[in-house]
Design a protein around this motif. Structure first.
Motif, PDB file in Angstrom:
ATOM      1  N   HIS A 181      56.762 -75.901  22.342  1.00 32.85           N
ATOM      2  CA  HIS A 181      56.127 -74.697  21.788  1.00 32.85           C
ATOM      3  C   HIS A 181      55.033 -75.059  20.790  1.00 32.85           C
ATOM      4  CE1 HIS A 181      58.741 -71.660  23.576  1.00 32.85           C
ATOM      5  NE2 HIS A 181      59.746 -72.500  23.388  1.00 32.85           N
ATOM      6  N   ARG A 182      55.251 -76.148  20.059  1.00 28.46           N
ATOM      7  CA  ARG A 182      54.235 -76.594  19.098  1.00 28.46           C
ATOM      8  C   ARG A 182      54.456 -78.084  18.824  1.00 28.46           C
ATOM      9  NH1 ARG A 182      53.933 -72.962  14.002  1.00 28.46           N
ATOM     10  NH2 ARG A 182      55.740 -74.185  13.304  1.00 28.46           N
ATOM     11  N   GLN A 241      56.486 -66.974  17.710  1.00 34.36           N
ATOM     12  CA  GLN A 241      57.331 -65.921  18.264  1.00 34.36           C
ATOM     13  C   GLN A 241      57.913 -66.465  19.561  1.00 34.36           C
ATOM     14  OE1 GLN A 241      58.116 -62.993  16.690  1.00 34.36           O
ATOM     15  NE2 GLN A 241      56.952 -63.924  15.006  1.00 34.36           N
ATOM     16  N   VAL A 242      59.179 -66.893  19.497  1.00 28.54           N
ATOM     17  CA  VAL A 242      59.807 -67.552  20.636  1.00 28.54           C
ATOM     18  C   VAL A 242      61.074 -66.798  21.015  1.00 28.54           C
ATOM     19  CG1 VAL A 242      60.841 -69.679  21.507  1.00 28.54           C
ATOM     20  CG2 VAL A 242      58.902 -69.797  19.912  1.00 28.54           C
ATOM     21  N   GLU A 243      61.090 -66.283  22.225  1.00 30.52           N
ATOM     22  CA  GLU A 243      62.264 -65.582  22.736  1.00 30.52           C
ATOM     23  C   GLU A 243      63.475 -66.511  22.694  1.00 30.52           C
ATOM     24  OE1 GLU A 243      64.401 -62.403  24.428  1.00 30.52           O
ATOM     25  OE2 GLU A 243      62.261 -62.379  23.920  1.00 30.52           O
ATOM     26  N   HIS A 258      63.581 -64.256  17.947  1.00 30.60           N
ATOM     27  CA  HIS A 258      63.955 -62.874  18.269  1.00 30.60           C
ATOM     28  C   HIS A 258      64.629 -62.835  19.626  1.00 30.60           C
ATOM     29  CE1 HIS A 258      60.036 -63.455  20.222  1.00 30.60           C
ATOM     30  NE2 HIS A 258      60.434 -62.551  21.113  1.00 30.60           N
ATOM     31  N   GLY A 259      65.104 -61.655  19.995  1.00 27.92           N
ATOM     32  CA  GLY A 259      65.737 -61.475  21.295  1.00 27.92           C
ATOM     33  C   GLY A 259      67.210 -61.843  21.276  1.00 27.92           C
ATOM     34  N   ASP A 260      67.760 -62.063  22.443  1.00 25.42           N
ATOM     35  CA  ASP A 260      69.174 -62.401  22.595  1.00 25.42           C
ATOM     36  C   ASP A 260      69.405 -63.837  22.126  1.00 25.42           C
ATOM     37  OD1 ASP A 260      71.794 -62.768  23.313  1.00 25.42           O
ATOM     38  OD2 ASP A 260      71.467 -62.582  25.483  1.00 25.42           O
ATOM     39  N   LEU A 261      70.206 -64.002  21.064  1.00 28.24           N
ATOM     40  CA  LEU A 261      70.477 -65.326  20.498  1.00 28.24           C
ATOM     41  C   LEU A 261      71.868 -65.838  20.857  1.00 28.24           C
ATOM     42  CD1 LEU A 261      69.079 -64.731  16.878  1.00 28.24           C
ATOM     43  CD2 LEU A 261      67.846 -65.535  18.896  1.00 28.24           C
ATOM     44  N   SER A 262      72.570 -65.135  21.722  1.00 23.88           N
ATOM     45  CA  SER A 262      73.966 -65.476  21.997  1.00 23.88           C
ATOM     46  C   SER A 262      74.119 -66.805  22.728  1.00 23.88           C
ATOM     47  CB  SER A 262      74.635 -64.361  22.810  1.00 23.88           C
ATOM     48  OG  SER A 262      74.000 -64.215  24.076  1.00 23.88           O
ATOM     49  N   LYS A 263      73.042 -67.262  23.365  1.00 22.81           N
ATOM     50  CA  LYS A 263      73.084 -68.540  24.074  1.00 22.81           C
ATOM     51  C   LYS A 263      72.019 -69.499  23.544  1.00 22.81           C
ATOM     52  CE  LYS A 263      74.912 -66.646  28.420  1.00 22.81           C
ATOM     53  NZ  LYS A 263      74.680 -66.506  29.878  1.00 22.81           N
ATOM     54  N   GLY A 271      53.091 -74.806  24.691  1.00 25.56           N
ATOM     55  CA  GLY A 271      53.452 -73.751  25.631  1.00 25.56           C
ATOM     56  C   GLY A 271      53.673 -74.237  27.048  1.00 25.56           C
ATOM     57  N   ASP A 272      53.250 -75.481  27.363  1.00 26.20           N
ATOM     58  CA  ASP A 272      53.465 -76.021  28.699  1.00 26.20           C
ATOM     59  C   ASP A 272      54.928 -76.396  28.887  1.00 26.20           C
ATOM     60  OD1 ASP A 272      50.856 -75.725  29.437  1.00 26.20           O
ATOM     61  OD2 ASP A 272      50.277 -77.800  29.032  1.00 26.20           O
ATOM     62  N   CYS A 273      55.348 -76.432  30.159  1.00 25.15           N
ATOM     63  CA  CYS A 273      56.753 -76.671  30.479  1.00 25.15           C
ATOM     64  C   CYS A 273      56.849 -77.546  31.722  1.00 25.15           C
ATOM     65  CB  CYS A 273      57.449 -75.324  30.724  1.00 25.15           C
ATOM     66  SG  CYS A 273      59.182 -75.427  31.226  1.00 25.15           S
TER      67      CYS A 273
END
Length: 624
Positions: free
Chosen positions: A6-7, A44-46, A50-55, A409-411
């Motif tokens: 991401h960075r 801002q990383v899903e 933010h978002g669902d953090l359960s996993k 941002g590359d994967c």
């Protein structure tokens, strides 16, 4: 497993790496960007911010601000893991700064809920198996991580070096506990200094010991959380018979390490000797000053001293009150006192004045040591991070390993090689011939090369395989092209071959290439009589200049069979041999090799068969 940066692909501070598998997210580090460096702002990383953090979970390699500093911005529900001693040192630091910097109050609250681990103790998070590997760095209790999921293994180096006090056991430890990995996500801080060798910490300690003996009063400016340096100077002062002075905060940091129970504190380096470090006393009437009595000044004048200082008015005032000559030393990166540097610290430069000695060695690995380190891990590919110059990293190491140069941002998305219906991605290069291959004859001054094919791993589909190859640098001076292929029962099902510019040269798709089939003698992009480079994958493992003779015909196969003594002895007849040929064998082209080779029991004839997709444009290589 999906590996996303991401960075950190083009900057040193604030790296964030994500490993994702089956909907589970494992992040490594979330720190502050360095002053004066590139600024991307709050990420801002899903699944992390933010978002669902359960996993989701976050691993911290060490307590330096550019690796941990931004965790205060993360949701409290996100689990964070770091080394126990590292957490305790960060706690001392934040407690010291909490009344000056509001963020450290928040950090103290966050640290209360951090999960800790110990070196070598593997723990699980969803599909991930995580082994914390203790490393040597200017931060104590720093870690790399071996991360395994879905049959793919990654070694995430964090910040580290091989010239510190604790580096000696790292090679044995890697061989015993880590072994070969598929990928290394690797720090490249010092890649801008590829020829520079870092001074060993123990040699620097010896230099300080000599300095302390030769100078009665020494003031050293250094990071208070550079634990190895702090203890090295303390031990050097002991041997020089000088009193060692620190303030209460620095003493608490040292006490935390001494009492930590870390495996490293068995070393005498991290143990107090006959005389513990002396804590400076604050003036009870003026908290912005140290208490300086006549007896204190007399003791310094008579016995000498080593003072660990920081650039602030309290220390400046103390140093002015100490009688006699003082040797000032800077023992951290000199970019802090170079005018024009992004990290220039005016207060530090003013406290040092112009007359000071520079005695320092990096907390990061130099490039010579890094090469030896990478040889212990045998990776398919290396992903550089924590560097401003990934292209320089690739130039430095792509002679030996594929370097995967990503942008933020590359994967990449490797999968287990044990799964069915995977695609393999290969870089195809030439190399110097081996001694076990002999030249029988050659046309004019023609030469040949050894075929060097480096597999980057297995992938779900052609698109994922093509993506990683498009980011890969490997032996660019000797690059022939790229290959992506699917196999079933060791037989090629689908093959795409590209030239060195990543233009598609040829495609093979299983079926119809046997005599009578719709794709029998499929058209080759190279015409009869055209000169090419023929890549012999089986047997010779060689790249040979050749002239195209024409498409495969049974007569050529028969001629080669009859000239092959081993094949003639193994099969009762040519017809029996022909029955064993698969579709791939029939999609071949006859060529006249300009160099004929003998390798082990194989000898090239005047006309050889090469898979149609393994012909490349004629290039002139200079392979040294």
């Amino acid at each position: 497993m999906n590996i996303k940066i991401h960075r950190g692909t083009h900057q040193i501070g604030g790296c964030v790496t994500e490993y994702e598998c089956n909907g589970w997210h494992l992040f490594v580090d979330y720190g502050e960007e360095l002053p004066g460096g590139p600024k991307t702002g709050d990420l801002q990383v899903e699944g992390m911010t933010h978002g669902d953090l359960s996993k989701s979970a976050l691993l911290i390699t060490h307590y330096h601000g550019d690796h941990i500093g931004s965790i205060i911005k993360l949701p409290k529900e996100l689990p964070i893991y770091m080394g126990k001693v590292g957490r305790d040192i960060q706690r001392v630091l934040s407690n010291h700064l909490k009344n000056k910097i509001e963020a450290h109050k928040v950090m103290l609250e966050r640290l209360e809920h951090v999960n800790t681990f110990r070196e070598g103790n593997v723990f699980k998070f969803g599909p991930f198996s995580i082994m914390p590997v203790t490393v040597d760095h200017s931060a104590f209790d720093a870690y790399a991580f071996k991360i395994v999921a879905d049959g793919v293994s990654v070694y995430h180096t964090g910040d580290f070096r091989l010239h510190g006090f604790r580096s000696g056991k790292i090679p044995d430890m890697l061989q015993k506990y880590v072994g070969k990995v598929d990928y290394v996500v690797c720090e490249g801080t010092n890649v801008a200094r590829p020829k520079a060798a870092s001074k060993e910490e123990y040699r620097l300690q010896k230099d300080f010991e000599t300095l302390f003996k030769d100078n009665k009063g020494c003031v050293v400016y250094m990071s208070s959380t550079n634990i190895d340096r702090l203890f090295a100077l303390y031990q050097a002062a002991q041997k020089a018979r000088r009193a060692f002075y620190v303030d209460e905060y620095q003493k608490e940091v040292m006490d935390t390490v001494v009492n930590s129970g870390s495996i490293w504190t068995k070393s005498k380096l991290y143990q107090y000797g006959k005389h513990e470090p002396k804590s400076l006393i604050y003036d009870k009437y003026d908290k912005n000053s140290f208490f300086v009595s006549d007896s204190f000044k007399d003791a310094l004048s008579e016995y000498g001293y080593v003072l660990i200082a920081r650039a602030n008015p309290r220390f400046d005032k103390l140093i002015e009150q100490i009688p006699g000559e003082k040797k000032r030393v800077l023992s951290m990166w000199n970019g802090y006192v170079k005018e024009g540097s992004n990290a220039y610290n005016e207060n530090l430069a003013r406290s040092l004045d112009e007359d000071f000695d520079y005695m320092h060695t990096s907390g990061h690995i130099d490039m010579s040591d890094l090469r030896e380190f990478l040889r212990l891990l045998h990776p398919n590919g290396i992903i550089p991070i924590h560097t401003e110059k990934p292209e320089a990293f690739a130039r430095e190491f792509s002679d030996e390993w594929p370097v995967i140069v990503l942008n933020d941002g590359d994967c990449i998305s490797p999968i287990s090689s044990s799964k069915a219906d995977t695609c393999k991605a290969e870089v195809i290069c030439i190399d110097k011939p081996k001694d076990d291959t002999k030249v029988i004859s050659h046309d004019g001054d023609s030469t040949y090369w050894r075929l060097c094919a480096r597999c980057l791993g297995d992938f779900k589909n052609m698109e994922d395989a093509r993506s990683i190859l498009s980011h890969t640098v490997f032996r660019p001076h000797a690059l022939l092209g790229y290959e992506i292929y699917e196999e079933e029962d060791s037989a090629p099902m689908m093959v795409n071959v590209y030239d060195s510019n990543f233009d598609l040269l040829a495609t093979y798709k299983e079926g119809g290439h046997k005599p009578g089939g719709k794709k029998y003698q499929e058209e080759c992009r190279f015409k009869v009589g055209e000169k090419v480079l023929a890549a012999f994958q089986a047997g010779y493992k060689a790249v040979v200049p050749a002239t195209v003779v024409g498409p495969v015909v049974p007569d050529i196969i028969r001629k080669n069979f009859e000239s092959d003594e081993m094949a003639s002895n193994y099969y009762d007849s040519f017809e029996d041999f022909q029955e064993t040929l698969i579709d791939w064998d029939w999609d071949s082209v006859a060529v006249h090799p300009h160099v004929r080779l003998n390798s082990l029991s194989l000898t090239m004839s005047d006309t050889e068969l090469v898979p149609r997709v393994m012909l490349f444009p004629l290039l002139n290589f200079k392979c040294e």
